[in-house]
Structures are given as C-alpha cells and as structure tokens.
Design an enzyme around this catalytic site. Structure first.
Site, PDB file in Angstrom:
ATOM      1  N   ASP A   1     -39.696 -16.141   4.122  1.00 45.31           N
ATOM      2  CA  ASP A   1     -39.132 -17.226   3.320  1.00 45.31           C
ATOM      3  C   ASP A   1     -38.160 -17.994   4.212  1.00 45.31           C
ATOM      4  O   ASP A   1     -37.239 -17.410   4.774  1.00 45.31           O
ATOM      5  CB  ASP A   1     -38.404 -16.636   2.094  1.00 45.31           C
ATOM      6  CG  ASP A   1     -37.944 -17.728   1.133  1.00 45.31           C
ATOM      7  OD1 ASP A   1     -38.393 -18.881   1.272  1.00 45.31           O
ATOM      8  OD2 ASP A   1     -37.122 -17.422   0.248  1.00 45.31           O
TER       9      ASP A   1
ATOM     10  N   LYS B   1     -33.143 -28.465   1.240  1.00 45.62           N
ATOM     11  CA  LYS B   1     -31.853 -28.559   1.927  1.00 45.62           C
ATOM     12  C   LYS B   1     -31.942 -29.436   3.160  1.00 45.62           C
ATOM     13  O   LYS B   1     -31.075 -30.264   3.411  1.00 45.62           O
ATOM     14  CB  LYS B   1     -31.384 -27.162   2.336  1.00 45.62           C
ATOM     15  CG  LYS B   1     -30.710 -26.400   1.238  1.00 45.62           C
ATOM     16  CD  LYS B   1     -31.656 -25.525   0.469  1.00 45.62           C
ATOM     17  CE  LYS B   1     -30.945 -24.880  -0.706  1.00 45.62           C
ATOM     18  NZ  LYS B   1     -31.876 -24.189  -1.584  1.00 45.62           N
TER      19      LYS B   1
ATOM     20  N   TRP C   1     -31.645 -13.379  -2.324  1.00 47.91           N
ATOM     21  CA  TRP C   1     -31.566 -14.486  -3.283  1.00 47.91           C
ATOM     22  C   TRP C   1     -32.019 -13.923  -4.632  1.00 47.91           C
ATOM     23  O   TRP C   1     -33.075 -13.281  -4.702  1.00 47.91           O
ATOM     24  CB  TRP C   1     -32.497 -15.597  -2.803  1.00 47.91           C
ATOM     25  CG  TRP C   1     -32.516 -16.825  -3.653  1.00 47.91           C
ATOM     26  CD1 TRP C   1     -31.433 -17.497  -4.140  1.00 47.91           C
ATOM     27  CD2 TRP C   1     -33.680 -17.547  -4.086  1.00 47.91           C
ATOM     28  NE1 TRP C   1     -31.858 -18.602  -4.836  1.00 47.91           N
ATOM     29  CE2 TRP C   1     -33.226 -18.654  -4.826  1.00 47.91           C
ATOM     30  CE3 TRP C   1     -35.056 -17.368  -3.918  1.00 47.91           C
ATOM     31  CZ2 TRP C   1     -34.107 -19.571  -5.403  1.00 47.91           C
ATOM     32  CZ3 TRP C   1     -35.921 -18.280  -4.484  1.00 47.91           C
ATOM     33  CH2 TRP C   1     -35.452 -19.372  -5.217  1.00 47.91           C
TER      34      TRP C   1
END
Ligand code: PLP
Ligand code: TYF
Length: 396
Positions: free
Chosen positions: A211, A246, A130
């Site tokens: 993460d 999300k 990311w």
C-alpha cells in the site's frame, strides 16, 4: 424494518474531524486527519493541477463513460511511477493497472478479488496500521491478524518481531505492507531490512499487498517506490494499491490505482478480466474529472516537472515542521527528547503521547490528535506550531 439496526462506531480519525468542526474555540488546531496543509493552513491547489484543470475546462470535452478499468494514460502513468518507465515486467505484459476510487478503492477491489481467489487465506496488517486496513479486509470477508511492527520502547521498528511473524505465517497469507511513510507511526524499515522482508515473503510464498499512499512524501517519487521495485526485481507476484490523494492534493477526486504483477501475460489478462468484473458490480466505471487531471500531468513532461517540484516543496515543509517541533518542545520546557520525530517519515508522527495526554492536549490547548498519539506533522505551520509545542510540553 430498522428496529435491529445498531449504531455503528465512528471512524476514529474521521470522527475526530466532526468533533473538531463542532469546537467553537478560535485557536483550535487539527492534527488528526492525514491531510497536507500549506503554511497558511489551507489544502493547496497545486499549480500543475490547476493548469491541467483549466485545459480540461477549455477543451469542454464530453463526459461519456470511461472504460471499466479507467483512463489508459492514467493507468500507464500510475504504473510507471511504481515500477519505472522501463520495467521488464511491464514490457513482458505481466503488469496490469486499473484506475480506482482512491487508494481505499484500490484496496477494496484487490480485497474482493483476493477473497474469491484465496478464501482460506488470512490477512496480516502491521501492528499498528491505518485503521481502515482491518475494517476493509474484514468487510471483504477475511480474518485479519497483525504482524509486530512498532516498538514503543525504542520508538522504532520491532524488526525481529516483524520478521518472526512473517516467517510464522502460512503460505498464501496476504500481507499488507506500507511501502513508504508508514501510517500511523512514521517508522519505515531500512532498505536493507526490506530486502530481508522481501526474502521471507518469497521464501514463505506469502502474497504481498503493498500500500503506497504517500509516494513522494518520504525522499522523492522515485526513491519512495524503491520497495515496489525491490519486490518486482525478486519476481514476486503482488498487489499494489497507490493513491494520488495526497501527492496531488486531490483528496475528494478519489484518484487511486490498483496494480497487479502477475506471473505471465496470460495470467495478467485473466486477472484483469476478473478485476473488471469486481468493478462492474460495484460502481461500473470510475469518474472522469480527477483521473483526467492526473493523467494529463503524468503524461506532460512540463506539468510532471512542475508537479514533482511542488511535491518536493510539500516534503521539505514537513521536514522543516519536524525540526521546529523538536526545537520548540525543548524551548517550552518539554521534559522529553522529541528528536525521534526527525527520523520518522511522511505526514505522521507517533508522538508517544498517551490517550490521557491527547485528551488534555485537546481540552486544555485546543490541539486535536488521534488517541493513539498520532499527529499529522503536515498540519503544522508557522502560525500554530508554538501553540502545539507549548501544549505538548505542558502535557508531557
Ligand atoms: N492507505 C493508507 C496507508 C492511507 O493512509 C490512506 C489514507 O487515506 C489510504 C490508503 C487511502 O487513500 P485514499 O484517500 O486515496 O483512499
Ligand atoms: O489516516 C488518515 O488520517 C488518512 C485519512 O477512514 C483517512 O489516511 C482517515 C480515515 C479514513 C479514511 C481516510
């Protein structure tokens, strides 16, 4: 005063959104940003969230300051999702969790604290990762390198390369690992590979920073936290940034958490006191609204069950889109086999499209993807998938 200020580069993903918004073509499709859309192309408001929100509005509760570390029920709920309700480490008082401003906020609090604790350490992120991982840890003052991850030739994991890089890393290197649903590739190690990764992390005394921003989008809430429990079972001290953006479809509410597994209860108390100092000097304390909603859902068996079912439906829809994309690219005469998309997990797929092909896809077909070839499968729906498949088949 501002003569010397240079124009900062746009975020490659959020910048793409701006370009998409400015596009006036009616049939445009945005597969850039990592957001889940339903089959009508809308960001869903989950039923469990709506119920919790209505209850909150009706309660007309006061909005005083939260504690620096946030809502206790939120933190307990977030921690239980990661380590399980009956975690022996939690029972021993070795685990602490603070509410954070999304997964990004959790990474940032952790990074700022780590920079004080381990100023000489380097950070390793996956190649690729990311985009914000690098930027965020560099901003916190670290030198950021990469470990091998994606193998373009096999469209899978370069496991040997990954393991070799971790073996070569000096003790106390901070290693950012995507615990499930890797962003941007969609490629995850198998559980057996994770066991080997965890063994190297332990053996080399690396500092794992797991993460987990897509828990529930791989195989399920419990299944997707298997790597966190694996690391916990090996008694590794670690950092975990988790996000509900999300999984609750609450992107703008900034609902995340930072969890730290310490070596003892006393260590955990001291670490929490330092994290609170980082928080206090950044934003003082977290906002109430999103955190209260998530906490209500996590602590109500009825709402939790409803949420889990809704999350399951999102996961199933993404799987269906993967399957249809592969079939439809073939139908439209695509010259390459796209079945690797079925093996990838979570919201994203590394499509293998080159940046020139991504440009053509946007210009000739109105389909936006990240220049790396990453597409957000969760933005496909029955109304746009033919156009996307046709476009991909045409640019291949
Ligand atoms: N980590 C990864 C791997 C992500 O993809 C994201 C996505 O936004 C985040 C962290 C940050 O999550 P949040 O939007 O909750 O800040
Ligand atoms: O990768 C993504 O698309 C999501 C959303 O600076 C995102 O994680 C993208 C860029 C960014 C923040 C969030």
């Amino acid at each position: 005063l501002f003569d010397s200020v240079e124009l900062a580069p746009r975020d490659p993903i959020l910048g793409l959104n701006e370009q998409y918004n400015a596009d006036t073509r009616p049939g445009k499709v945005n597969l850039g940003v990592g957001v889940y859309y339903d089959d009508q192309g809308r960001i869903p408001l989950l039923g469990a969230v709506r119920k919790a929100e209505i209850a909150r509005v009706e309660a007309a509760a006061a909005r005083g300051y939260l504690p620096i570390e946030g809502i206790a029920g939120y933190n307990q709920g977030a921690q239980a999702l990661l380590l399980g309700k009956d975690s022996p480490l939690a029972a021993a008082g070795r685990v602490l969790t603070t509410q954070a401003l999304g997964g990004t906020g959790a990474l940032k609090i952790g990074a700022d604290f780590l920079r004080q604790l381990l100023p000489a350490s380097k950070v390793l992120i996956s190649d690729p990762s990311w985009e914000n991982h690098r930027a965020l840890f560099e901003r916190a003052g670290f030198e950021v390198g990469t470990y091998a991850y994606y193998d373009a030739a096999t469209r899978g994991l370069n496991f040997d390369g990954m393991l070799a890089a971790l073996k070569a890393a000096p003790a106390q290197t901070i290693v950012v690992l995507h615990a499930c649903c890797h962003n941007p590739t969609g490629v995850d190690p198998t559980f057996d590979q994770w066991k080997q990764i965890a063994a190297v992390v332990k053996e080399n005394k690396l500092v794992p920073f797991l993460d987990i921003a897509y828990q529930g989008f791989g195989d399920g809430l419990y299944e997707d936290a298997a790597v966190v429990r694996l690391f916990a079972d090996l008694d590794l001290t670690m950092f975990i940034s988790s996000s509900f953006s999300k999984s609750f479809s609450l992107y703008g509410e900034r609902v995340g958490a930072l969890t730290v597994v310490a070596g003892s209860k006393d260590e955990a108390t001291r670490v929490l006191s330092q994290l609170k100092r980082v928080i206090r000097t950044n934003y003082s304390n977290p906002p109430t609204h999103g955190g209260t909603i998530v906490s209500t859902v996590l602590n109500s068996p009825e709402l939790f069950a409803m949420w889990e079912e809704e999350l399951g439906a999102m996961r199933d829809r993404i799987r269906l889109m993967r399957k249809q994309l592969v079939e439809k690219i073939k139908e439209h005469g695509g010259k390459q086999d796209f079945s690797f998309v079925l093996q990838q997990r979570g919201m994203f797929s590394y499509s293998g499209l080159t940046s020139a092909q991504v440009d053509r896809l946007r210009e000739e077909h109105g389909v936006y993807a990240v220049s790396s070839g990453r597409i957000c499968v969760a933005a496909l729906n029955s109304g746009n998938i033919d156009q996307v498949a046709k476009g991909i088949a045409a640019v291949l």
